[in-house]
Design a protein around this motif. Structure first.
Motif, short mmCIF file in Angstrom:
data_model
loop_
_atom_site.label_atom_id
_atom_site.label_comp_id
_atom_site.label_asym_id
_atom_site.label_seq_id
_atom_site.Cartn_x
_atom_site.Cartn_y
_atom_site.Cartn_z
N ASN A 2 0.83 -1.21 0.00
CA ASN A 2 0.00 0.00 0.00
C ASN A 2 0.86 1.26 0.00
O ASN A 2 0.55 2.23 -0.70
CB ASN A 2 -0.93 0.01 1.21
N VAL A 3 1.95 1.25 0.78
CA VAL A 3 2.85 2.40 0.81
C VAL A 3 3.49 2.62 -0.56
O VAL A 3 3.57 3.74 -1.05
CB VAL A 3 3.94 2.21 1.89
N SER A 4 3.93 1.53 -1.19
CA SER A 4 4.57 1.65 -2.50
C SER A 4 3.57 2.13 -3.54
O SER A 4 3.91 2.92 -4.43
CB SER A 4 5.18 0.32 -2.93
N ASN A 5 2.32 1.67 -3.44
CA ASN A 5 1.30 2.09 -4.40
C ASN A 5 0.92 3.55 -4.21
O ASN A 5 0.60 4.25 -5.18
CB ASN A 5 0.07 1.20 -4.28
N VAL A 6 0.96 4.03 -2.97
CA VAL A 6 0.72 5.46 -2.73
C VAL A 6 1.82 6.28 -3.41
O VAL A 6 1.56 7.34 -3.98
CB VAL A 6 0.69 5.75 -1.22
N GLY A 7 3.03 5.74 -3.38
CA GLY A 7 4.14 6.42 -4.03
C GLY A 7 3.96 6.56 -5.53
O GLY A 7 4.48 7.49 -6.15
N ARG A 8 3.17 5.66 -6.13
CA ARG A 8 2.93 5.73 -7.56
C ARG A 8 2.10 6.95 -7.94
O ARG A 8 2.11 7.38 -9.10
CB ARG A 8 2.21 4.47 -8.04
N ALA A 9 1.37 7.49 -6.94
CA ALA A 9 0.54 8.66 -7.22
C ALA A 9 1.37 9.92 -7.38
O ALA A 9 0.90 10.92 -7.93
CB ALA A 9 -0.50 8.84 -6.11
N VAL A 10 2.62 9.89 -6.90
CA VAL A 10 3.50 11.06 -7.02
C VAL A 10 4.18 11.02 -8.38
O VAL A 10 4.86 10.03 -8.69
CB VAL A 10 4.55 11.07 -5.91
N PRO A 11 4.01 12.03 -9.23
CA PRO A 11 4.64 12.02 -10.55
C PRO A 11 6.15 11.87 -10.47
O PRO A 11 6.80 12.49 -9.62
CB PRO A 11 4.25 13.38 -11.13
N THR A 12 6.71 11.04 -11.33
CA THR A 12 8.15 10.82 -11.34
C THR A 12 8.90 12.12 -11.62
O THR A 12 9.97 12.36 -11.06
CB THR A 12 8.52 9.77 -12.41
N PHE A 13 8.32 12.96 -12.47
CA PHE A 13 8.95 14.25 -12.77
C PHE A 13 9.05 15.11 -11.52
O PHE A 13 10.07 15.77 -11.29
CB PHE A 13 8.15 14.98 -13.86
N ALA A 14 8.00 15.08 -10.69
CA ALA A 14 8.03 15.87 -9.46
C ALA A 14 9.11 15.35 -8.51
O ALA A 14 9.82 16.13 -7.87
CB ALA A 14 6.66 15.81 -8.77
N VAL A 15 9.24 14.03 -8.43
CA VAL A 15 10.30 13.44 -7.60
C VAL A 15 11.66 13.86 -8.11
O VAL A 15 12.56 14.22 -7.33
CB VAL A 15 10.18 11.90 -7.59
N LEU A 16 11.83 13.84 -9.43
CA LEU A 16 13.12 14.23 -10.02
C LEU A 16 13.45 15.69 -9.70
O LEU A 16 14.59 16.01 -9.34
CB LEU A 16 13.08 14.02 -11.53
N VAL A 17 12.46 16.55 -9.82
CA VAL A 17 12.69 17.98 -9.53
C VAL A 17 13.11 18.17 -8.08
O VAL A 17 14.06 18.91 -7.78
CB VAL A 17 11.43 18.81 -9.83
N LEU A 18 12.42 17.49 -7.15
CA LEU A 18 12.76 17.60 -5.73
C LEU A 18 14.18 17.09 -5.47
O LEU A 18 14.93 17.69 -4.69
CB LEU A 18 11.75 16.82 -4.89
N LEU A 19 14.55 16.01 -6.13
CA LEU A 19 15.90 15.46 -5.95
C LEU A 19 16.96 16.40 -6.52
O LEU A 19 18.03 16.57 -5.94
CB LEU A 19 16.00 14.09 -6.63
N LEU A 20 16.64 17.04 -7.64
CA LEU A 20 17.59 17.98 -8.25
C LEU A 20 17.80 19.21 -7.38
O LEU A 20 18.88 19.81 -7.38
CB LEU A 20 17.09 18.39 -9.64
N LEU A 21 16.76 19.58 -6.63
CA LEU A 21 16.86 20.75 -5.75
C LEU A 21 17.50 20.42 -4.41
O LEU A 21 17.82 21.32 -3.64
CB LEU A 21 15.46 21.35 -5.53
N SER A 22 17.65 19.13 -4.14
CA SER A 22 18.27 18.70 -2.89
C SER A 22 19.78 18.51 -3.09
O SER A 22 20.28 18.63 -4.21
CB SER A 22 17.65 17.37 -2.44
N PRO A 23 20.53 18.24 -2.02
CA PRO A 23 21.96 17.98 -2.18
C PRO A 23 22.27 16.83 -3.14
O PRO A 23 23.35 16.79 -3.74
CB PRO A 23 22.40 17.62 -0.75
N ILE A 24 21.31 15.92 -3.32
CA ILE A 24 21.51 14.80 -4.24
C ILE A 24 21.64 15.30 -5.68
O ILE A 24 22.21 14.62 -6.54
CB ILE A 24 20.34 13.80 -4.13
N GLY A 25 21.13 16.50 -5.93
CA GLY A 25 21.18 17.07 -7.27
C GLY A 25 22.59 17.25 -7.81
O GLY A 25 22.78 17.42 -9.02
N THR A 26 23.59 17.20 -6.94
CA THR A 26 24.98 17.36 -7.39
C THR A 26 25.65 16.01 -7.65
O THR A 26 26.83 15.97 -7.94
CB THR A 26 25.79 18.12 -6.32
N TRP A 27 24.90 14.93 -7.55
CA TRP A 27 25.46 13.59 -7.70
C TRP A 27 25.38 13.06 -9.12
O TRP A 27 25.14 11.88 -9.34
CB TRP A 27 24.75 12.61 -6.76
#
Length: 224
Positions: free
Chosen positions: A64-89
């Protein structure tokens, strides 16, 4: 010249298939990204699903937790990761976003497959003195293989289609053809790039279906 004819002309122009920005190189990048993300997704999801399915505890919550995660657009996750310290990786933001996207179908199908194993067979294996790990790897996992492979196929096709977002983070892949078309205001190139992605996804789907049909009966979920 209409858009479809112009797109066909772009696809049949040999110069567009050569060099670092050519189709062959972008296809190789797309394939590499898909394989890496699929391997990482399987490494994350399948052990969890197999163990939880074997124990029969906590699996429904994990699914159920993993399926809830499917509701979050992958593009939105990518943008958040790019704006975080991980964005430099480097390419890791894209890889992490795609792995998170591919985990739900793998986890769900593997868990459902494990819980769907005939309990009479499990009890018989336990009566023969098999340990928990022996039942997991010799009985339950083999019987759950058809659904597990279905999850892998779904994840692979979804990754091929979604890996185009790598271009938005400066990565490679067929998405670069589409973004380059937008930058050049070239609708035929955008359409050609989309056709290439769709064709690649269909090829991957066909390969997985063919491999599953050619597999032994137990891997197809067939008794004969």
């Amino acid at each position: 010249m209409n858009t479809l004819a112009a797109s066909w002309d772009w696809l049949t122009t040999s110069a567009n298939w050569q060099g670092d920005n050519g189709v062959w190189n972008r296809l190789a990048e797309h394939l590499y990204l898909t394989v890496v993300c699929l391997a990482l997704s399987c490494a994350v999801a399948l052990p969890v699903a197999l163990v939880l399915g074997h124990l029969g505890k906590g699996g429904a919550l994990a699914v159920n937790v993993s399926n809830v995660g499917r509701a979050v657009p992958t593009f939105a996750v990518l943008v958040l990761l790019l704006l975080s310290p991980i964005g430099t990786w480097g390419s890791w933001p894209t890889i992490i976003a795609l792995v998170l996207f591919a985990v739900p179908p793998l986890l769900t199908n593997a868990y459902v497959g494990m819980r769907g194993v005939d309990q009479d067979v499990v009890r018989a294996a336990r009566g023969m003195g098999m340990t928990g790990s022996q039942m997991l790897f010799r009985v339950e996992a083999p019987l759950a293989t058809p659904l597990i492979l279905t999850g892998v196929r779904i994840a692979a096709v979804q990754l091929v289609a979604t890996a185009t977002i790598a271009a938005l983070a400066g990565g490679g892949g067929l998405g670069r053809i589409i973004t380059a078309g937008f930058n050049l205001a070239s609708t035929p190139q955008v359409v050609a790039g989309a056709v290439l992605v769709a064709a690649f996804a269909l090829i991957v789907e066909t390969i997985f279906v063919g491999a599953q049909r050619a597999a032994p009966a137990w891997a197809r979920g067939s008794g004969g």
